[in-house]
Enzyme design. Structure first.
Site, PDB file in Angstrom:
ATOM      1  CG  HIS A  95      -4.858   8.780   3.093  1.00 20.32           C
ATOM      2  ND1 HIS A  95      -4.271   9.422   2.050  1.00 20.32           N
ATOM      3  CD2 HIS A  95      -5.164   7.607   2.676  1.00 20.32           C
ATOM      4  CE1 HIS A  95      -4.015   8.728   1.101  1.00 20.32           C
ATOM      5  NE2 HIS A  95      -4.698   7.500   1.399  1.00 20.32           N
ATOM      6  N   GLY A  96      -6.995   9.380   6.883  1.00 18.50           N
ATOM      7  CA  GLY A  96      -6.796   9.424   8.263  1.00 18.50           C
ATOM      8  C   GLY A  96      -8.301   9.746   8.813  1.00 18.50           C
ATOM      9  CB  SER A 119     -12.234   4.252   7.171  1.00 18.05           C
ATOM     10  OG  SER A 119     -11.544   5.180   7.745  1.00 18.05           O
ATOM     11  CG  ASP A 137      -1.773   1.085   1.441  1.00 19.00           C
ATOM     12  OD1 ASP A 137      -2.426   1.551   0.155  1.00 19.00           O
ATOM     13  OD2 ASP A 137      -2.218   1.731   2.569  1.00 19.00           O
ATOM     14  CG  HIS A 138      -0.410   5.046   0.023  1.00 19.10           C
ATOM     15  ND1 HIS A 138      -0.667   6.026  -0.726  1.00 19.10           N
ATOM     16  CD2 HIS A 138      -1.589   4.755   0.524  1.00 19.10           C
ATOM     17  CE1 HIS A 138      -2.071   6.448  -0.960  1.00 19.10           C
ATOM     18  NE2 HIS A 138      -2.676   5.431   0.036  1.00 19.10           N
ATOM     19  CG  HIS A 198      -6.567   5.267  -1.601  1.00 21.57           C
ATOM     20  ND1 HIS A 198      -5.264   4.744  -0.865  1.00 21.57           N
ATOM     21  CD2 HIS A 198      -6.396   4.646  -2.733  1.00 21.57           C
ATOM     22  CE1 HIS A 198      -4.607   3.734  -1.680  1.00 21.57           C
ATOM     23  NE2 HIS A 198      -5.470   3.889  -2.858  1.00 21.57           N
ATOM     24  N   GLY A 199      -9.144   6.310   1.767  1.00 21.85           N
ATOM     25  CA  GLY A 199      -9.694   7.327   2.688  1.00 21.85           C
ATOM     26  C   GLY A 199     -11.448   6.859   2.849  1.00 21.85           C
TER      27      GLY A 199
END
Ligand SMILES: [Zn+2]
Length: 280
Positions: free
Chosen positions: A173-174, A205, A74-75, A202-203
């Site tokens: 993200h985060g 959540s 990932d990344h 992505h991101g």
């Protein structure tokens, strides 16, 4: 895996597994829901636990699973980290050159795809600037970034030959500071511009589940989800410890992590079921 997900409009969860409890919880959840799964190690987690420490477990659990499981870098921003992942046996790599200018991103990802496709490794690229709301998730911090440009995305897919493309349309993200607003119209435009390539969100959540499901309907096949699951596990652990403390019962670490594993597995079952039902 992603092509099938795209064709049948379900989402495959891609979830970081930086410890054994998460690895067991996620694989068993995928088996329970009967869906494919992508487990990954992120370069940002490498300072917590090196890829080489988790890779043998991740690959062994993936092989033994009753559902298809891909093991993914990932990344990957540095070639050093990516090569370590390939050497450890990972079958899929996100080569993240999204911080570079478009031409340089295309050139690097195209060269990488040419190099690893003959070895059966699949490649995810990223186009667009993805903000991070925590400094320790992916290096950036805060702010609203411009979304992925559809014309650039079409060119990127055509010229690099990537197997999946991470695009930006409002996620971060985060942990979200403000309620995330995903621009599903922009996602639709991106999907139309990029043809059949599976898109990656992505991101995810922190984004309301119905919005994730709508995104899946609009071409997102890989759903990267982690931060909120990790925070939820921490809250659960803290609650269990507080309960034991109030009852004067000692908390044994090995028992606590088993409880966290079981709790996380239940959370993951719900989550993977929601991604599976993206078409509903
Ligand atoms: Zn990401």
């Amino acid at each position: 895996m992603l092509e099938d997900a795209r064709k049948n409009k379900y989402g495959i969860g891609c979830i970081n597994t930086p410890n054994l409890e998460y690895l067991r919880a996620l694989i068993e959840a995928a088996e329970e829901v009967n869906v494919p799964l992508i487990i990954d190690h992120a370069e940002v987690h490498d300072s917590l636990i090196p890829l080489e420490s988790m890779a043998p477990y991740m690959i062994e659990f993936a092989k033994k699973a009753s559902v298809p499981v891909a093991v993914h870098v990932d990344h990957g921003e540095s070639m050093n980290f990516i090569v370590r992942g390939l050497r450890a046996g990972y079958s899929s790599v996100m080569y993240d050159c999204s911080a570079l200018p478009l031409e340089e991103n295309i050139r690097r990802v195209r060269d990488f795809v040419e190099m690893v496709h003959p070895a059966g490794v699949s490649v995810e690229g990223e186009l667009g600037v993805m903000p991070s709301t925590l400094d320790d998730t992916h290096g950036g911090s805060g702010g609203v970034a411009p979304y992925t440009d559809p014309e650039a995305a079409a060119r990127f897919v055509e010229e690099t030959g990537v197997d999946a493309l991470a695009v930006t349309f409002g996620t971060s993200h985060g942990v979200y500071v403000e309620e995330p607003k995903v621009d599903l119209d922009h996602l639709r435009t991106l999907d139309e511009a990029t043809g059949n390539v599976p898109l990656v969100m992505h991101g995810s959540s922190g984004v309301p589940i119905p919005d994730i499901q709508k995104a899946i309907n609009l071409g997102v096949s890989k759903v990267n989800y982690y931060s909120y699951l990790a925070v939820d596990s921490s809250k659960f652990a803290a609650e269990r410890m507080a309960e034991n403390d109030s009852e004067g019962v000692p908390t044994f670490y090995h028992e606590l992590v088993e409880e966290v594993y079981a709790h996380t597995k239940n959370q993951a079952i719900d989550l993977l079921r929601d991604f599976k039902n993206g078409h509903e």
